[in-house]
Write a protein that holds these residues in place. Sequence first.
Motif, PDB file in Angstrom:
ATOM      1  N   ASP A 547      12.158  42.390  -3.388  1.00 35.22           N
ATOM      2  CA  ASP A 547      12.031  43.842  -3.341  1.00 35.22           C
ATOM      3  C   ASP A 547      11.542  44.271  -1.959  1.00 35.22           C
ATOM      4  OD1 ASP A 547       9.333  43.304  -3.225  1.00 35.22           O
ATOM      5  OD2 ASP A 547       8.857  44.091  -5.204  1.00 35.22           O
ATOM      6  N   ALA A 548      11.269  45.551  -1.802  1.00 32.97           N
ATOM      7  CA  ALA A 548      10.871  46.083  -0.499  1.00 32.97           C
ATOM      8  C   ALA A 548       9.544  45.509  -0.010  1.00 32.97           C
ATOM      9  CB  ALA A 548      10.783  47.608  -0.570  1.00 32.97           C
ATOM     10  N   ASP A 549       8.712  45.006  -0.935  1.00 36.29           N
ATOM     11  CA  ASP A 549       7.427  44.412  -0.554  1.00 36.29           C
ATOM     12  C   ASP A 549       7.512  42.914  -0.336  1.00 36.29           C
ATOM     13  OD1 ASP A 549       5.960  46.842  -0.728  1.00 36.29           O
ATOM     14  OD2 ASP A 549       6.030  46.683  -2.906  1.00 36.29           O
ATOM     15  N   GLY A 550       8.718  42.346  -0.457  1.00 39.12           N
ATOM     16  CA  GLY A 550       8.878  40.913  -0.264  1.00 39.12           C
ATOM     17  C   GLY A 550       8.549  40.085  -1.472  1.00 39.12           C
ATOM     18  N   LEU A 551       8.447  40.689  -2.646  1.00 41.14           N
ATOM     19  CA  LEU A 551       8.148  39.975  -3.884  1.00 41.14           C
ATOM     20  C   LEU A 551       9.433  39.581  -4.595  1.00 41.14           C
ATOM     21  CD1 LEU A 551       5.278  42.260  -5.196  1.00 41.14           C
ATOM     22  CD2 LEU A 551       5.001  39.898  -4.486  1.00 41.14           C
ATOM     23  N   ILE A 552       9.433  38.387  -5.198  1.00 40.45           N
ATOM     24  CA  ILE A 552      10.602  37.947  -5.962  1.00 40.45           C
ATOM     25  C   ILE A 552      10.544  38.582  -7.348  1.00 40.45           C
ATOM     26  CG2 ILE A 552      11.907  35.971  -6.805  1.00 40.45           C
ATOM     27  CD1 ILE A 552      10.551  34.223  -4.830  1.00 40.45           C
ATOM     28  N   ARG A 553      11.630  39.270  -7.715  1.00 42.73           N
ATOM     29  CA  ARG A 553      11.711  39.919  -9.025  1.00 42.73           C
ATOM     30  C   ARG A 553      12.964  39.452  -9.763  1.00 42.73           C
ATOM     31  NH1 ARG A 553       8.485  44.497  -9.984  1.00 42.73           N
ATOM     32  NH2 ARG A 553       7.241  45.181  -8.205  1.00 42.73           N
ATOM     33  N   VAL A 554      12.959  39.670 -11.074  1.00 40.17           N
ATOM     34  CA  VAL A 554      14.098  39.322 -11.912  1.00 40.17           C
ATOM     35  C   VAL A 554      15.201  40.353 -11.732  1.00 40.17           C
ATOM     36  CG1 VAL A 554      14.878  39.019 -14.299  1.00 40.17           C
ATOM     37  CG2 VAL A 554      12.639  38.177 -13.603  1.00 40.17           C
ATOM     38  N   GLY A 555      16.444  39.894 -11.569  1.00 40.52           N
ATOM     39  CA  GLY A 555      17.591  40.805 -11.494  1.00 40.52           C
ATOM     40  C   GLY A 555      18.260  40.891 -12.847  1.00 40.52           C
ATOM     41  N   GLY A 556      19.591  41.107 -12.847  1.00 41.49           N
ATOM     42  CA  GLY A 556      20.329  41.096 -14.102  1.00 41.49           C
ATOM     43  C   GLY A 556      20.775  42.457 -14.568  1.00 41.49           C
ATOM     44  N   ARG A 557      21.303  42.501 -15.808  1.00 43.89           N
ATOM     45  CA  ARG A 557      21.965  43.697 -16.327  1.00 43.89           C
ATOM     46  C   ARG A 557      21.007  44.822 -16.692  1.00 43.89           C
ATOM     47  NH1 ARG A 557      25.455  40.922 -20.931  1.00 43.89           N
ATOM     48  NH2 ARG A 557      23.521  39.727 -21.035  1.00 43.89           N
ATOM     49  N   LEU A 558      19.708  44.530 -16.803  1.00 40.35           N
ATOM     50  CA  LEU A 558      18.764  45.594 -17.136  1.00 40.35           C
ATOM     51  C   LEU A 558      18.685  46.654 -16.050  1.00 40.35           C
ATOM     52  CD1 LEU A 558      15.679  43.856 -18.811  1.00 40.35           C
ATOM     53  CD2 LEU A 558      17.278  45.449 -19.832  1.00 40.35           C
ATOM     54  N   GLN A 559      19.243  46.361 -14.856  1.00 38.96           N
ATOM     55  CA  GLN A 559      19.191  47.337 -13.778  1.00 38.96           C
ATOM     56  C   GLN A 559      19.947  48.619 -14.137  1.00 38.96           C
ATOM     57  OE1 GLN A 559      21.310  45.902 -10.342  1.00 38.96           O
ATOM     58  NE2 GLN A 559      22.898  44.942 -11.579  1.00 38.96           N
ATOM     59  N   ALA A 566       9.541  48.520 -12.834  1.00 40.48           N
ATOM     60  CA  ALA A 566       8.750  47.317 -13.071  1.00 40.48           C
ATOM     61  C   ALA A 566       9.137  46.629 -14.370  1.00 40.48           C
ATOM     62  CB  ALA A 566       7.260  47.659 -13.089  1.00 40.48           C
ATOM     63  N   HIS A 567       9.702  47.373 -15.328  1.00 43.61           N
ATOM     64  CA  HIS A 567      10.134  46.779 -16.591  1.00 43.61           C
ATOM     65  C   HIS A 567      11.511  46.139 -16.444  1.00 43.61           C
ATOM     66  CE1 HIS A 567       7.323  49.612 -19.086  1.00 43.61           C
ATOM     67  NE2 HIS A 567       6.696  48.869 -18.198  1.00 43.61           N
ATOM     68  N   LYS A 568      12.383  46.763 -15.651  1.00 46.74           N
ATOM     69  CA  LYS A 568      13.715  46.209 -15.437  1.00 46.74           C
ATOM     70  C   LYS A 568      13.660  44.952 -14.570  1.00 46.74           C
ATOM     71  CE  LYS A 568      15.478  50.025 -13.761  1.00 46.74           C
ATOM     72  NZ  LYS A 568      16.447  50.994 -13.213  1.00 46.74           N
TER      73      LYS A 568
END
Length: 593
Positions: A547-559, A566-568
């Motif tokens: 993300d913009a802060d350099g944190l690894i987040r979960v991707g996928g169809r919830l987008q 934060a929930h997606k």
Amino acid sequence: MFDILLRFRVHKYFFLCDIRRMYRNILITPEQRSLQNILWRDSPQEPISCLQLQTVSYGLRSSSFLATRCLYELAIRYKDEFPLGSKAILQSSYVDDIVQSHNDLDTIINIKRQLIDLLSLGSFNLHKWCANNSAILSDIPTEKQQHSDELEFQKEIKTLGLKFNVNNDSFQFAPMLEQPATTKRQILSFISQFFDPLGLAGPLFVQAKEIMQSLWISKVGWDSAPPPEILTKWQEFYSSLTRMQPLTIKRNVCLDNQTNAELVGFSDSSAKAYGCAIYLRSTDKNGKISMSLICSKSRITPLNSNLSMPRLELNAALLLAKTMARVYDSLKDELQIQNVYLHSDSQVVLAWLKTNPIKLNAYVANRIKLMQQLTNNYLWSYIKTDQNPADCLSRGVSPCDLMQHPLWFNGPKFMLDPDYKFTEFNYEAVKCNLPEIKVVSGDLNEGGPVCAASLKVNSVVGNIITKYSSISKAQRVLAYVQRFISNLKKTRSEQIKCNYLTYSELNQALLLIIKHEQMKYFSSNIKRLQEGKQTESSLKGLNPFLDADGLIRVGGRLQHSALPYAHKHQIILPNDSYVTQLIVKNEHVILLP
């Protein structure tokens, strides 16, 4: 509706029908029927009678859902026995309308038969049949077809709210011209009659939207005449509509004996509006190429936002990315789509797409990251403004000129050349002067100070984590450290923070702790994501992104859902991390009954 109409446009043969009295064929559970009681009497002298409606009623908010859900249940229960009919209900029906198309005549006839048999199991009867081939309706009684002996055949019918000419297999667009509107209420009422879910007449609606925006800003009363400048603009637009010939747009956008299909998209923005247009580029076995508009989207630029032109172009490109992703998902099972090409006339936006989002300001970084996810397998190219069909959306086209517009319905002529090759944009010439790049203190060409500062921050965070056995304690201590550093940088005229910690400060401290742990456990994954590559570890199944802060987040169809960001896209925590244990322990303590 958007997806159904898209699929309706890519096959040779079609049939249309609707379910006769659909609501009245669905019984309500006896325990719920008392909620549909009606007290009635014809005169005050008569006793009150209680009438109970036992079927789905018209006008209730739940009626459409109940009916559609019954059709869905019917399709799911008998999908093995009637696979084609079940698919038609699930993908080609909208409330009581069924819109089906296919390239094979025998197959579409089989779909029709399965549909009739399947719906009959739920006591649903189909009527108002019409098709573009008589063989499809050969076993349909005349009284159940769109025309009968008593009624003259209607050339134009309505399907999903659109006028459709069965004889020439085309959509018809012609505004309902009445007495010229002179008040805000009348003007908005007239504009609201425009219905174009695919955006085939998009440039017309852009002008209408601009007038609507101006009316709201003027703050005139509902039954008052708008200011002279708005009224003049409206009268010119209405006068042009009266001179406009009805638009005729062919339904089937594919060629016979088609061997190749490509989706080509364009985006553009102006100070007034922005939008995107998507075309299907087809090639037949003889090498003939056709390009046809399949859909468009447009937005009016908000007047209360001071967006720069590159940001407006970015919003247009993002709209294109989202629309193209949806179009591709709708058509990928209907057509063999070989390639997808996206175009913008903004070199800045194209260069941003080749830039690591970490280096960009938050507004741009968030949108670029989403676009990179949506268009990871697509090719972005540059196109000149005068060759960009989306320019018709951003600037609008007069109703009289739209039908003969050289770009809008068929795209750029040079793309009809069989030898034309789509090339990726070369951003080397503009990457040095890109706007929206994060400003970092110190000389970026001398990596030493920046790296040293990063090491010091990591060292401080690591010491705090190991010192405390409570995540909330470590979070608050780090928040105070960050505030202290922030206060040191302030001048005498700036107010120094010394009150309680805010939620934002605590949240930033927690994110910094998590980022430290991710760098410790996922350094190789972070490096690959920064280089625009996919991870090769166990995280791959989570479609991770930075993300913009350099944190690894979960991707996928919830987008695509309406959930908060934060929930997606949840932050990924290392399994063996001490911080992870502290966070889980803290949640157990908070939620302890």
